[in-house]
Motif scaffolding. Sequence first.
Motif, PDB file in Angstrom:
ATOM      1  N   ILE A  26      -4.121   9.978   1.798  1.00  0.00           N
ATOM      2  CA  ILE A  26      -4.626  11.112   2.592  1.00  0.00           C
ATOM      3  C   ILE A  26      -5.805  10.649   3.446  1.00  0.00           C
ATOM      4  N   THR A  27      -5.767  10.977   4.731  1.00  0.00           N
ATOM      5  CA  THR A  27      -6.973  10.844   5.557  1.00  0.00           C
ATOM      6  C   THR A  27      -7.596  12.233   5.586  1.00  0.00           C
ATOM      7  N   VAL A  66       3.717  12.985   2.321  1.00  0.00           N
ATOM      8  CA  VAL A  66       4.786  14.002   2.202  1.00  0.00           C
ATOM      9  C   VAL A  66       4.298  15.192   1.352  1.00  0.00           C
ATOM     10  N   ALA A  72       1.052   5.398   0.683  1.00  0.00           N
ATOM     11  CA  ALA A  72       0.443   6.281   1.689  1.00  0.00           C
ATOM     12  C   ALA A  72      -0.757   7.020   1.083  1.00  0.00           C
ATOM     13  N   LEU A 116      11.668   9.166   9.648  1.00  0.00           N
ATOM     14  CA  LEU A 116      10.369   8.587   9.266  1.00  0.00           C
ATOM     15  C   LEU A 116      10.437   7.886   7.914  1.00  0.00           C
ATOM     16  N   GLY A 117      11.303   8.377   7.072  1.00  0.00           N
ATOM     17  CA  GLY A 117      11.469   7.797   5.738  1.00  0.00           C
ATOM     18  C   GLY A 117      12.106   6.421   5.775  1.00  0.00           C
ATOM     19  N   GLU A 175       3.349  -1.367   4.074  1.00  0.00           N
ATOM     20  CA  GLU A 175       3.377   0.032   3.657  1.00  0.00           C
ATOM     21  C   GLU A 175       4.496   0.785   4.373  1.00  0.00           C
ATOM     22  N   LYS A 184       0.822  -1.216   0.000  1.00  0.00           N
ATOM     23  CA  LYS A 184       0.000   0.000   0.000  1.00  0.00           C
ATOM     24  C   LYS A 184       0.851   1.259   0.000  1.00  0.00           C
ATOM     25  N   ASN A 196      12.625  10.763   0.564  1.00  0.00           N
ATOM     26  CA  ASN A 196      13.172   9.436   0.875  1.00  0.00           C
ATOM     27  C   ASN A 196      12.171   8.355   0.426  1.00  0.00           C
ATOM     28  N   ALA A 251       5.630   3.764   6.946  1.00  0.00           N
ATOM     29  CA  ALA A 251       4.929   4.293   8.122  1.00  0.00           C
ATOM     30  C   ALA A 251       4.583   5.773   7.953  1.00  0.00           C
ATOM     31  N   HIS A 252       5.256   6.446   7.011  1.00  0.00           N
ATOM     32  CA  HIS A 252       5.021   7.894   6.884  1.00  0.00           C
ATOM     33  C   HIS A 252       3.802   8.195   6.000  1.00  0.00           C
ATOM     34  N   GLY A 253       3.492   9.487   5.906  1.00  0.00           N
ATOM     35  CA  GLY A 253       2.332   9.916   5.127  1.00  0.00           C
ATOM     36  C   GLY A 253       2.702  10.248   3.688  1.00  0.00           C
ATOM     37  N   ASN A 279      -6.592   3.386   6.357  1.00  0.00           N
ATOM     38  CA  ASN A 279      -5.866   2.401   7.174  1.00  0.00           C
ATOM     39  C   ASN A 279      -6.755   1.830   8.264  1.00  0.00           C
ATOM     40  N   HIS A 327       6.620  18.117   0.106  1.00  0.00           N
ATOM     41  CA  HIS A 327       7.445  17.814  -1.073  1.00  0.00           C
ATOM     42  C   HIS A 327       6.582  17.789  -2.334  1.00  0.00           C
ATOM     43  N   ARG A 368      -8.990  19.179   3.544  1.00  0.00           N
ATOM     44  CA  ARG A 368      -8.898  18.291   2.389  1.00  0.00           C
ATOM     45  C   ARG A 368     -10.255  18.152   1.689  1.00  0.00           C
TER      46      ARG A 368
HETATM   47  N1  NAD Z   1      -0.213   5.529   6.389  1.00  0.00           N
HETATM   48  C1  NAD Z   1      -0.683   6.560   5.753  1.00  0.00           C
HETATM   49  O1  NAD Z   1      -1.234   6.425   4.681  1.00  0.00           O
HETATM   50  C2  NAD Z   1      -0.494   7.918   6.362  1.00  0.00           C
HETATM   51  C3  NAD Z   1       0.228   8.094   7.539  1.00  0.00           C
HETATM   52  C4  NAD Z   1       0.394   9.398   8.039  1.00  0.00           C
HETATM   53  C5  NAD Z   1      -0.161  10.468   7.362  1.00  0.00           C
HETATM   54  N2  NAD Z   1      -0.894  10.246   6.231  1.00  0.00           N
HETATM   55  C6  NAD Z   1      -1.435  11.383   5.427  1.00  0.00           C
HETATM   56  O2  NAD Z   1      -0.329  12.062   4.834  1.00  0.00           O
HETATM   57  C7  NAD Z   1      -0.638  13.437   4.664  1.00  0.00           C
HETATM   58  C8  NAD Z   1       0.538  14.267   5.171  1.00  0.00           C
HETATM   59  O3  NAD Z   1       0.641  14.106   6.580  1.00  0.00           O
HETATM   60  P1  NAD Z   1       1.860  14.551   7.487  1.00  0.00           P
HETATM   61  O4  NAD Z   1       2.532  15.722   6.850  1.00  0.00           O
HETATM   62  O5  NAD Z   1       1.380  14.637   8.871  1.00  0.00           O
HETATM   63  O6  NAD Z   1       2.852  13.274   7.482  1.00  0.00           O
HETATM   64  P2  NAD Z   1       4.094  12.909   6.570  1.00  0.00           P
HETATM   65  O7  NAD Z   1       4.632  11.626   7.083  1.00  0.00           O
HETATM   66  O8  NAD Z   1       3.740  12.955   5.144  1.00  0.00           O
HETATM   67  O9  NAD Z   1       5.165  14.053   6.879  1.00  0.00           O
HETATM   68  C9  NAD Z   1       5.593  14.357   8.212  1.00  0.00           C
HETATM   69  C10 NAD Z   1       6.975  15.045   8.172  1.00  0.00           C
HETATM   70  O10 NAD Z   1       7.989  14.106   7.879  1.00  0.00           O
HETATM   71  C11 NAD Z   1       8.640  14.391   6.649  1.00  0.00           C
HETATM   72  N3  NAD Z   1       8.702  13.150   5.882  1.00  0.00           N
HETATM   73  C12 NAD Z   1       7.830  12.105   5.962  1.00  0.00           C
HETATM   74  N4  NAD Z   1       8.150  11.147   5.106  1.00  0.00           N
HETATM   75  C13 NAD Z   1       9.253  11.576   4.456  1.00  0.00           C
HETATM   76  C14 NAD Z   1      10.044  11.018   3.430  1.00  0.00           C
HETATM   77  N5  NAD Z   1       9.752   9.829   2.894  1.00  0.00           N
HETATM   78  N6  NAD Z   1      11.113  11.721   2.963  1.00  0.00           N
HETATM   79  C15 NAD Z   1      11.401  12.924   3.486  1.00  0.00           C
HETATM   80  N7  NAD Z   1      10.688  13.517   4.474  1.00  0.00           N
HETATM   81  C16 NAD Z   1       9.615  12.844   4.945  1.00  0.00           C
HETATM   82  C17 NAD Z   1       7.733  15.420   5.937  1.00  0.00           C
HETATM   83  O11 NAD Z   1       8.419  16.267   5.096  1.00  0.00           O
HETATM   84  C18 NAD Z   1       7.094  16.122   7.096  1.00  0.00           C
HETATM   85  O12 NAD Z   1       7.947  17.145   7.564  1.00  0.00           O
HETATM   86  C19 NAD Z   1      -1.945  13.687   5.401  1.00  0.00           C
HETATM   87  O13 NAD Z   1      -2.982  13.884   4.472  1.00  0.00           O
HETATM   88  C20 NAD Z   1      -2.184  12.421   6.212  1.00  0.00           C
HETATM   89  O14 NAD Z   1      -3.547  12.104   6.284  1.00  0.00           O
HETATM   90  C21 NAD Z   1      -1.035   9.015   5.713  1.00  0.00           C
END
Ligand code: NAD
Length: 402
Positions: free
Chosen positions: A76-77, A308, A74, A285-286, A302, A72, A324, A304-306, A96, A311, A82
């Motif tokens: 948007i929730t 992004v 990432a 987080l990346g 998947e 999966k 990342n 763990a991060h969203g 999720n 970016h 949004r």
């Molecule tokens: N599992 C999922 O699908 C999931 C998890 C968390 C958030 N989200 C969604 O993502 C969207 C953005 O949310 P957010 O900003 O709180 O979380 P995010 O994880 O996208 O970003 C959080 C912070 O970490 C940095 N970051 C995260 N992943 C990175 C990567 N791979 N490389 C470089 N920097 C990275 C970002 O630049 C930001 O500063 C929201 O719409 C949220 O609903 C989805």
Amino acid sequence: MTKIKVKNPIVEMDGDEMTRVIWAKIKEQLILPFLDVDLKYYDLSVTHRDETDDQVTVDSAKATLEHGVAVKCATITPNEDRVKEFGLKKQWASPNGTIRAIMDGTVFRKPITLQSIPPAVKSWKKPITVARHAFGDIYRDQELVVEQPGTVELVFTPAGGEPQRLTINDFQGGGVVMGMFNTDKSITSFARACVTFALGEKMNLWFGTKDTISKKYHGRFRELFQQEVDRRKAELDAAGITYSYFLIDDAVAQTMKNEGGYLWCCMNYDGDVMSDMVAQGFGSLGMMTSVLVNPDGKYEYEAAHGTVTRHFRRHQRGERTSTNSVASIFAWTGGIGRRGEMDGTREVTAFARKLEQAVLDTIEGGTMTGDLVPLTTLSNPKSVDTWEFLDAVESKLRASLG
Ligand SMILES: NC(=O)c1ccc[n+]([C@@H]2O[C@H](COP(=O)([O-])OP(=O)(O)OC[C@H]3O[C@@H](n4cnc5c(N)ncnc54)[C@H](O)[C@@H]3O)[C@@H](O)[C@H]2O)c1
């Protein structure tokens, strides 16, 4: 190069924003040129979820139950902003959360570790995987602010029986009160998923609660977890996996001086807090992967991060990004490796491990995205953009495949 045949399908759940762009590129550059794989594709972008009244999310979870493995991207929730941004019909639930509920799964978060990115905790040598029981407790509670003197009671009315009452507190003035619950079924499912995962990953099991204080509530978790471990004792013994029970405060203290390499199973709130501590402790987080496992051994991998978003905005403006992609690549390799294990096709699992190694070698060789540069111990790291990183991984992968 002849492609490696993947025997059974993998469910692919596409997502949103920067991760969607990277996801497509990973598939096109690092997966499809090498694997002959039947991907059951579900578009979980927020707009397509909206068009289908979220049916696509439900369908993708059911497909995962049918085929056994999903990867999966990432997603948007949606919050209020949004809903306005995309003109959505409503604030759809977290995909999720929906997938977790249908699969009755437990989330495991595991960091990807590297020699050149030392953890913040000196004793950590191997990854610590956190399993969070993602149901109930304070996340499904009822709360009350007490504003005047009075009595708060806990009342249980058995079906067709006499109510049982316990006094929680005789309030003399203001205060707060909370009622929460869990179910035997969910706790047992959680324990089952943890044991299944520990067996799959060959990791020792840790579980901690505060049952010295909460003798009934936390005590029930301890008891049901132990029952599940006892039930699968022969399998655990055969795999050489041990089970250790701690008080939660002791588990935290032990974690700070242990070398890692174990599965730390946590009650809901503990898992929420501890997974972020472990994620940050290991770096970025990346570099954190997440896998949802159901008690029957169905897997959804998947990052763990969203998505992004920051970016993505840059990418939309045509600016350089250095996102990342490691956790997204590991989502793919997690699913592919698991598919190979389930199908008994060693060449498929070997491909997944080679792709992971190509990623690690690229970073250890000094080529990395911007987020890792401040964390590395390498003296001359080369900070590359999102696409240059994928190119570097591809050339390492091609070299390793010969
Ligand atoms: N599992 C999922 O699908 C999931 C998890 C968390 C958030 N989200 C969604 O993502 C969207 C953005 O949310 P957010 O900003 O709180 O979380 P995010 O994880 O996208 O970003 C959080 C912070 O970490 C940095 N970051 C995260 N992943 C990175 C990567 N791979 N490389 C470089 N920097 C990275 C970002 O630049 C930001 O500063 C929201 O719409 C949220 O609903 C989805």
